[in-house]
Design an enzyme around this catalytic site. Structure first.
Site, short mmCIF file in Angstrom:
data_model
loop_
_atom_site.label_atom_id
_atom_site.label_comp_id
_atom_site.label_asym_id
_atom_site.label_seq_id
_atom_site.Cartn_x
_atom_site.Cartn_y
_atom_site.Cartn_z
N ARG A 165 0.85 -1.20 0.00
CA ARG A 165 0.00 0.00 0.00
C ARG A 165 0.88 1.25 0.00
O ARG A 165 1.53 1.56 0.98
CB ARG A 165 -0.94 0.01 1.21
CG ARG A 165 -1.83 1.25 1.26
CD ARG A 165 -3.02 1.09 2.17
NE ARG A 165 -2.68 1.06 3.59
CZ ARG A 165 -3.58 1.14 4.58
NH1 ARG A 165 -4.88 1.26 4.28
NH2 ARG A 165 -3.20 1.08 5.84
N ASP A 450 -3.75 2.95 13.68
CA ASP A 450 -2.92 3.60 12.68
C ASP A 450 -3.43 5.03 12.47
O ASP A 450 -4.23 5.53 13.27
CB ASP A 450 -2.87 2.80 11.38
CG ASP A 450 -4.22 2.72 10.66
OD1 ASP A 450 -5.16 3.45 11.03
OD2 ASP A 450 -4.33 1.93 9.71
#
Length: 536
Positions: A165, A450
């Site tokens: 990602r 996150d």
């Protein structure tokens, strides 16, 4: 087209083995990507601002009338490559050395190797993350932690398939600049370095260069990625369609363009993913001045079974299976405690119930944050899939979702609470402090958090204050109350950690940044933009 100017590394101390990543050839490839695609990236970021202004004016969203022919058309995405056909469990995490080994060994089918929300983009993380992935593919990676515990890849057996990602389109990489001093988009740096160094190697291993695309807000942004993929394959002489991409539908605008996003990427698409925190963050961001009907309750009160969230996930499954793509579910973020078996048992039951629901709804796989959860999630999907790699044949033709249902936030019974505000302050400060020290995946209160966690936390504080929310204890959400809670949290952390450890951290900076992005009258589009300026 004119020749791109060479790129220069600026404001970065040289790292050991950096020359293996930043080769002359790799930098030339990045320069081509930057030259060809950054101008269009800039136009699309401007288009985001224009669309946000339209949402502020209308307080509405709808499916696009100009792309109705795509939604009504008869087309499919390219068949999944063998390495991405079975995705029943995916583990996520940053590309540090220990996580690389643990994720590949975890038993998950896929590892989302994250340069985005689970990674603070220090220059060291950007470069070493690339090195770690290449070392892993060459099976020359190991790691020994501070306690002397060693980690190494299993000598035999199947390792997780890597799906990388890159950063979102909005983030730049300030350490790589062209002759005009313009920073290269972080998305192109992460994609370009990984693709250039590993695409052929991965094909030789029977896999390929696979990507998760974050923060996508429109099908036009997906079109840009498709153009990047097409150019990269032509540049390196790889067949068209070697790249495969899964798009995170984690913005409210993208939820109205799922079919169009798959269509734009159809030769390179492998699926869509349903996230939660970034999706809620996007709703707050886009409808922040649209009145009380869009005020969200405490983040933990908004589960995937909420009506507007259920509409979003059901539509995602239907869309993916209609077009032959994988539908990937959300994150199980629980971090098991080695000291509290009872807490683990209760949490595992919740994880199982959530994964049972996803498998039952038609998802083909789902995410976990910790290796101990891989078995739990796999059992839920095994019970539904059996020996089949996926359930794309389940078309979910029973699903009918209207435009209004996707933003029916006022259908929730829950309301904001004082404890919700306090938790948002606590989590925000703790996460930002770790991020400023270079850690993007942080265990807070037994959950792996996150950057999306910090985004929804500060966004809810901002929204509740600006909406004049009154809590159950009679207090109103105000800047003064938020400052008081933040000061209390800072004092509690100083007491908990001790003066020396507290002083060695970046707690005051984290406190100040949270208050800035939560209390400023002007809403900052992404917390990570001002945070990046403070990152070493």
């Amino acid at each position: 087209m004119s020749v791109p100017s060479p790129l220069t590394v600026v404001d970065a101390e040289p790292l050991e083995r950096q020359e293996e990543v930043l080769t002359e050839e790799a930098l030339a490839f990045l320069a081509e990507l930057h030259h060809r695609f950054t101008p269009r990236r800039d136009e699309l970021l401007a288009a985001r601002r224009e669309r946000r202004a339209e949402i502020a004016r209308t307080a509405a969203l709808d499916f696009l009338p100009q792309t109705a022919h795509i939604r009504e058309g008869d087309w499919q995405v390219a068949p999944a490559p063998a390495a991405l056909d079975d995705r029943r469990v995916e583990i996520t995490g940053p590309t540090d050395r220990r996580m690389t080994v643990n994720a590949l060994n975890s038993g998950a089918r896929v590892w989302l190797a994250d340069f985005e929300d689970a990674s603070a983009p220090t220059w060291e993380n950007v470069v070493r993350g690339q090195l770690n992935l290449t070392d892993a593919f060459e099976r020359r990676i190991d790691f020994t932690d501070d306690r002397g515990k060693s980690y190494a890849l299993r000598p035999a057996g199947e390792l997780a398939t890597v799906v990388t990602r890159p950063r979102g389109w909005h983030l730049d990489e300030r350490h790589l600049r062209d002759a005009d001093g313009r920073a290269v988009p972080g998305a192109l740096v992460d994609f370009g370095l990984y693709f250039f160094h590993n695409a052929r190697r991965l094909v030789g291993l029977g896999k390929g260069p696979y990507f998760y695309l974050p923060k996508t807000e429109s099908h036009l942004e997906a079109r840009l990625w498709n153009e990047v993929f097409t150019f990269a394959q032509e540049y390196t002489g790889l067949p068209h369609g070697t790249v495969r991409a899964t798009v995170l539908i984690e913005t409210i605008t993208a939820a109205y363009e799922m079919e169009e996003i798959l269509y734009e990427l159809r030769d390179h698409a492998s699926g869509l993913n349903a996230g939660r925190w970034d999706y809620l963050f996007s709703i707050v961001k886009n409808f922040r001045d649209a009145g009380s009907k869009f005020v969200l309750p405490d983040r933990n009160a908004v589960t995937m079974t909420a009506p507007f969230m259920r509409a979003y996930t059901d539509l995602l499954v239907r869309t993916c299976h209609k077009r032959g793509a994988h539908a990937i579910g959300g994150m199980a973020a629980f971090i098991p405690s080695r000291r509290d078996p009872e807490a683990n048992r209760a949490a595992f039951e919740k994880v199982k119930a959530d994964k049972d629901r996803e498998a039952g709804d038609g998802f083909d796989g789902s995410w976990v944050a910790h290796p101990d959860l891989v078995t739990v999630a796999r059992e839920s999907f095994d019970a539904v899939l059996g020996d089949r790699p996926h359930q794309k044949d389940r078309l979910r033709e029973d699903v009918r979702v209207t435009a209004a249902e996707l933003i029916a936030v006022d259908s929730l019974d829950a309301v904001p609470t004082y404890e919700g505000l306090r938790n948002a302050v606590q989590v925000g400060i703790r996460y930002i402090e770790a991020w400023l020290r270079g850690s993007g995946a942080v265990a807070i209160f037994n959950l792996m958090e996150d950057a999306a966690t910090a985004e929804i936390s500060r966004s809810q504080i901002w929204q509740w204050i600006n909406a004049g929310v009154e809590f159950e204890n009679g207090e109103k959400a105000t800047p003064e109350l938020t400052r008081r809670l933040a000061a209390g949290e800072l004092a509690a952390l100083r007491e908990e950690l001790g003066e020396e450890t507290f002083a060695a951290g970046r707690w005051q900076q984290a406190h100040d940044l949270l208050l800035r992005v939560a209390l400023d009258e002007t809403y900052e589009d992404f917390l990570t933009l001002p945070a990046y300026e403070l990152l070493d």
